[in-house]
Design an enzyme around this catalytic site. Structure first.
Site, mmCIF file in Angstrom:
data_model
loop_
_atom_site.group_PDB
_atom_site.id
_atom_site.type_symbol
_atom_site.label_atom_id
_atom_site.label_comp_id
_atom_site.label_asym_id
_atom_site.label_seq_id
_atom_site.Cartn_x
_atom_site.Cartn_y
_atom_site.Cartn_z
ATOM 1 N N SER A 140 0.857 -1.197 0.000
ATOM 2 C CA SER A 140 0.000 0.000 0.000
ATOM 3 C C SER A 140 0.881 1.230 0.000
ATOM 4 O O SER A 140 2.008 1.200 0.518
ATOM 5 C CB SER A 140 -0.882 0.021 1.256
ATOM 6 O OG SER A 140 -1.462 1.303 1.443
ATOM 7 N N TYR A 153 -1.832 -0.825 10.203
ATOM 8 C CA TYR A 153 -1.926 -1.212 8.792
ATOM 9 C C TYR A 153 -0.696 -0.705 8.023
ATOM 10 O O TYR A 153 -0.058 -1.457 7.270
ATOM 11 C CB TYR A 153 -3.209 -0.618 8.199
ATOM 12 C CG TYR A 153 -3.406 -0.860 6.720
ATOM 13 C CD1 TYR A 153 -3.952 -2.050 6.253
ATOM 14 C CD2 TYR A 153 -3.052 0.120 5.786
ATOM 15 C CE1 TYR A 153 -4.141 -2.264 4.893
ATOM 16 C CE2 TYR A 153 -3.233 -0.086 4.429
ATOM 17 C CZ TYR A 153 -3.789 -1.273 3.985
ATOM 18 O OH TYR A 153 -3.973 -1.484 2.635
HETATM 19 N N1 LIG Z 1 -8.650 -0.736 -1.757
HETATM 20 C C1 LIG Z 1 -7.622 0.057 -1.485
HETATM 21 O O1 LIG Z 1 -7.752 1.302 -1.489
HETATM 22 C C2 LIG Z 1 -6.260 -0.514 -1.196
HETATM 23 C C3 LIG Z 1 -5.186 0.381 -1.128
HETATM 24 C C4 LIG Z 1 -3.920 -0.107 -0.851
HETATM 25 C C5 LIG Z 1 -3.731 -1.460 -0.663
HETATM 26 N N2 LIG Z 1 -4.778 -2.310 -0.725
HETATM 27 C C6 LIG Z 1 -4.507 -3.727 -0.482
HETATM 28 O O2 LIG Z 1 -4.979 -4.501 -1.558
HETATM 29 C C7 LIG Z 1 -5.330 -5.806 -1.101
HETATM 30 C C8 LIG Z 1 -6.730 -6.159 -1.596
HETATM 31 O O3 LIG Z 1 -7.625 -5.211 -1.046
HETATM 32 P P1 LIG Z 1 -9.079 -4.894 -1.646
HETATM 33 O O4 LIG Z 1 -9.153 -3.442 -1.820
HETATM 34 O O5 LIG Z 1 -9.383 -5.780 -2.781
HETATM 35 O O6 LIG Z 1 -9.945 -5.234 -0.352
HETATM 36 P P2 LIG Z 1 -11.126 -6.266 -0.089
HETATM 37 O O7 LIG Z 1 -11.534 -6.018 1.331
HETATM 38 O O8 LIG Z 1 -12.122 -6.175 -1.160
HETATM 39 O O9 LIG Z 1 -10.379 -7.688 -0.187
HETATM 40 C C9 LIG Z 1 -9.574 -8.222 0.843
HETATM 41 C C10 LIG Z 1 -9.871 -9.711 0.926
HETATM 42 O O10 LIG Z 1 -8.978 -10.296 1.890
HETATM 43 C C11 LIG Z 1 -9.708 -11.302 2.574
HETATM 44 N N3 LIG Z 1 -9.106 -11.621 3.868
HETATM 45 C C12 LIG Z 1 -9.070 -10.842 4.987
HETATM 46 N N4 LIG Z 1 -8.489 -11.499 5.988
HETATM 47 C C13 LIG Z 1 -8.144 -12.732 5.509
HETATM 48 C C14 LIG Z 1 -7.517 -13.862 6.085
HETATM 49 N N5 LIG Z 1 -7.141 -13.878 7.372
HETATM 50 N N6 LIG Z 1 -7.324 -14.947 5.302
HETATM 51 C C15 LIG Z 1 -7.707 -14.952 3.994
HETATM 52 N N7 LIG Z 1 -8.311 -13.904 3.396
HETATM 53 C C16 LIG Z 1 -8.527 -12.804 4.153
HETATM 54 C C17 LIG Z 1 -11.106 -10.713 2.737
HETATM 55 O O11 LIG Z 1 -12.058 -11.716 3.030
HETATM 56 C C18 LIG Z 1 -11.305 -10.011 1.403
HETATM 57 O O12 LIG Z 1 -11.982 -10.823 0.464
HETATM 58 C C19 LIG Z 1 -5.214 -5.763 0.432
HETATM 59 O O13 LIG Z 1 -3.993 -6.345 0.831
HETATM 60 C C20 LIG Z 1 -5.210 -4.280 0.740
HETATM 61 O O14 LIG Z 1 -4.534 -3.975 1.950
HETATM 62 C C21 LIG Z 1 -6.045 -1.873 -0.992
#
Ligand SMILES: NC(=O)c1ccc[n+]([C@@H]2O[C@H](COP(=O)([O-])OP(=O)(O)OC[C@H]3O[C@@H](n4cnc5c(N)ncnc54)[C@H](O)[C@@H]3O)[C@@H](O)[C@H]2O)c1
Length: 245
Positions: A140, A153
């Protein structure tokens, strides 16, 4: 130009916004997929939403904080498809609390999922990764610039960037290891952030909007593909140009 025909891709957090779009692109580019997330029903729903050849998609319930789950994910991938070419590790949580109000349990829970989980998933993949394979971890922008109300985080994602670099040294030349540092991407994870601080972040973003999950998926596919064959240990920013320092 990008083809994953005959290659197997394991994706964690597969029911989430970024991972689902990645799965969609990889399936369209010919990959076999192994999708893992907490809820088996949610992973199956994701798999069904992708369309395509169901015979090329396996679903595995998975908690990335459990070593045995991580090992089973890759054992099933190898049993079904004979090995693993790419790991896209996208599972993560984004809890919100000020440091002054944060309990040690809250700190540990976030680090357990986002950083311990990354270590466990990457480690479990190692015996299964083929020659010419790659890992893409989803970090991130906050891993470099910090994040108000999300210090745990941000610390976990900073750690993930560092883990990625170290792993790239250990796994070369067989496996390339990179990460993506997204800015704000319009998924379920960012709903609250966009509602509360979205306009401010949009104003700081030269491209003038938040990102879409498929825009991160495109960068992930690039890093897994042969187009990125000389890139390892790198963090690719996908953030619309927002200042990351
Ligand atoms: N959306 C954003 O703005 C953003 C920004 C920077 C980084 N990210 C990163 O991108 C990645 C994907 O995020 P996203 O935006 O698609 O979010 P999202 O919440 O849609 O997806 C995250 C997924 O991780 C799963 N998860 C959580 N804990 C878990 C565990 N213990 N075991 C297995 N699965 C687990 C959840 O069930 C969910 O389906 C994450 O690592 C997030 O930190 C997202």
């Amino acid at each position: 130009m990008i083809s994953f025909t005959g290659q197997t891709v394991v994706i964690t957090g597969a029911a989430g916004g970024i991972a689902r779009e990645t799965a969609r692109m990889m399936l369209a580019a010919g990959a076999n997929l192994v999708l893992g997330d907490l809820s088996e029903a949610a992973v199956r729903a994701t798999a069904e939403s992708l369309g395509g050849d169901a015979g090329r998609v396996a679903c595995v319930p998975l908690d990335v904080t459990r070593p045995a789950d991580c090992e089973r994910l890759f054992a099933e991938a190898s049993a079904r498809f004979g090995g693993v070419d790419h790991l896209v590790h996208a599972a993560g949580i984004f809890p919100k609390v000020l440091v002054q109000d944060m309990s040690l349990d809250q700190w540990r829970q976030c680090l357990a999922v986002n950083l311990d989980g990354s270590f466990l998933v990457c480690r479990a993949s190692l015996p299964h990764l083929r020659e010419g394979s790659s890992i893409v971890n989803i970090a991130s922008i906050s891993g470099q610039r910090g994040s108000h109300s999300h210090a745990h985080y941000a610390a976990s994602k900073g750690g993930l960037i560092s883990l990625t670099r170290s792993l790239s040294m250990e796994l070369a030349p067989r496996t390339r290891v990179n990460c993506i540092a997204p800015g704000i991407i319009d998924t379920a994870m960012a709903v609250d952030l966009i509602a509360t601080r979205g306009p401010g972040y949009r104003d700081q973003t030269p491209l003038g909007r938040h990102g879409r999950p498929e825009e991160v998926a495109g960068a992930i596919c690039f890093l897994c593909s042969s187009l990125a064959s000389f890139i390892t240990g790198e963090t690719l920013q996908v953030n619309g140009g927002i200042n990351r320092s």
